[in-house]
Design a protein around this motif. Structure first.
Motif, PDB file in Angstrom:
ATOM      1  N   VAL A   2       0.838  -1.196   0.000  1.00 20.03           N
ATOM      2  CA  VAL A   2       0.000   0.000   0.000  1.00 20.03           C
ATOM      3  C   VAL A   2       0.877   1.250   0.000  1.00 20.03           C
ATOM      4  O   VAL A   2       0.594   2.207  -0.709  1.00 20.03           O
ATOM      5  N   TRP A   3       1.956   1.244   0.784  1.00 23.57           N
ATOM      6  CA  TRP A   3       2.866   2.387   0.820  1.00 23.57           C
ATOM      7  C   TRP A   3       3.436   2.661  -0.567  1.00 23.57           C
ATOM      8  O   TRP A   3       3.517   3.809  -0.998  1.00 23.57           O
ATOM      9  N   GLN A   5       2.019   1.972  -3.368  1.00 22.19           N
ATOM     10  CA  GLN A   5       0.939   2.478  -4.215  1.00 22.19           C
ATOM     11  C   GLN A   5       0.708   3.974  -3.984  1.00 22.19           C
ATOM     12  O   GLN A   5       0.522   4.727  -4.932  1.00 22.19           O
ATOM     13  N   TYR A   6       0.735   4.419  -2.716  1.00 23.84           N
ATOM     14  CA  TYR A   6       0.427   5.803  -2.410  1.00 23.84           C
ATOM     15  C   TYR A   6       1.659   6.688  -2.268  1.00 23.84           C
ATOM     16  O   TYR A   6       1.545   7.907  -2.288  1.00 23.84           O
ATOM     17  N   ASN A   8       4.709   8.947  -1.017  1.00 24.79           N
ATOM     18  CA  ASN A   8       4.822   9.920   0.055  1.00 24.79           C
ATOM     19  C   ASN A   8       3.810  11.053  -0.132  1.00 24.79           C
ATOM     20  O   ASN A   8       4.133  12.222  -0.003  1.00 24.79           O
ATOM     21  N   THR A   9       2.566  10.680  -0.440  1.00 23.55           N
ATOM     22  CA  THR A   9       1.515  11.678  -0.629  1.00 23.55           C
ATOM     23  C   THR A   9       0.943  12.090   0.724  1.00 23.55           C
ATOM     24  O   THR A   9       1.116  11.403   1.730  1.00 23.55           O
ATOM     25  N   PHE A  11      -2.157  11.992   1.464  1.00 26.03           N
ATOM     26  CA  PHE A  11      -3.130  10.959   1.804  1.00 26.03           C
ATOM     27  C   PHE A  11      -2.442   9.807   2.524  1.00 26.03           C
ATOM     28  O   PHE A  11      -2.916   9.342   3.562  1.00 26.03           O
ATOM     29  N   ALA A  12      -1.316   9.337   2.005  1.00 25.66           N
ATOM     30  CA  ALA A  12      -0.600   8.224   2.639  1.00 25.66           C
ATOM     31  C   ALA A  12      -0.089   8.603   4.023  1.00 25.66           C
ATOM     32  O   ALA A  12      -0.208   7.825   4.975  1.00 25.66           O
ATOM     33  N   ARG A  13       0.464   9.800   4.143  1.00 25.27           N
ATOM     34  CA  ARG A  13       0.987  10.224   5.443  1.00 25.27           C
ATOM     35  C   ARG A  13      -0.128  10.304   6.486  1.00 25.27           C
ATOM     36  O   ARG A  13       0.063   9.940   7.633  1.00 25.27           O
ATOM     37  N   GLU A  15      -3.390   8.769   6.238  1.00 26.96           N
ATOM     38  CA  GLU A  15      -4.155   7.540   6.412  1.00 26.96           C
ATOM     39  C   GLU A  15      -3.299   6.345   6.840  1.00 26.96           C
ATOM     40  O   GLU A  15      -3.795   5.457   7.516  1.00 26.96           O
ATOM     41  N   TRP A  28      -7.215  16.733   0.862  1.00 25.77           N
ATOM     42  CA  TRP A  28      -7.255  17.298  -0.477  1.00 25.77           C
ATOM     43  C   TRP A  28      -6.901  18.769  -0.386  1.00 25.77           C
ATOM     44  O   TRP A  28      -6.926  19.354   0.683  1.00 25.77           O
TER      45      TRP A  28
END
Length: 125
Positions: A2-3, A5-6, A8-9, A11-13, A15, A28
Motif C-alpha cells: 500500500v505504501w 501504491q500511495y 509519500n503523498t 493521503f498516505a501520510r 491515512e 485534499w
C-alpha cells in the motif's frame, strides 16, 4: 504494498501513518476560491441530509447538505452548519429539530460512537 501504491503523498501520510497533514485533517487541496460559492437561487435538491458529529469539550458539529442530480453526476452542496461546544443533549436535540424544520431534511446521519445521544435526539425530535 500500500505504501508503494500511495508513495509519500499527503493521503498516505495521514491515512497510513496517522499524521495530520492539513487543517482539520483534510487530505485534499481545499481553496475558498475553488470550493466555496454562493448557493444558487431556486436550487432544488434531490436529497437533503444532515450529519452530526458529537462533542462536548470538542464542539458538536452538524452540517446540512443537499445533493442535486446533474446530467453527468451529482453536485453536493453544504449550506448550513452548527458548530458549538459545551451544549447539552437537549440543546443539541433542539438544534436538530430547528434545522430539520428549516431545511426539510430527508436523512440524518450521526457518528455511531454515541448511541446514547442518537437515542436521546430521536426521542426528543
Amino acid at each position: 504494498m500500500v505504501w508503494k501504491q500511495y508513495g509519500n503523498t499527503r493521503f498516505a501520510r495521514q491515512e497510513l501513518w496517522g499524521e495530520f497533514t492539513a487543517s482539520s485533517g483534510l487530505v485534499w487541496d481545499f481553496t475558498i476560491v475553488e470550493h466555496v460559492r454562493a448557493l444558487p437561487k431556486n436550487i432544488r435538491f434531490d436529497l437533503i441530509f444532515g450529519v452530526i458529529d458529537w462533542g462536548f469539550s470538542d464542539p458538536t458539529a452538524i452540517e446540512i447538505s443537499g445533493m442535486q442530480k446533474t446530467a453527468r453526476d451529482w453536485d453536493l452542496w453544504t449550506f448550513d452548519e452548527y458548530y458549538e461546544a459545551r451544549k447539552t443533549p437537549d440543546q443539541i436535540a433542539s438544534e436538530v429539530a430547528r434545522l430539520n424544520e428549516l431545511h426539510q431534511v430527508n436523512v440524518w446521519l450521526a457518528d455511531s460512537a454515541r448511541p446514547d445521544l442518537i437515542a436521546h435526539v430521536q426521542a426528543k425530535t
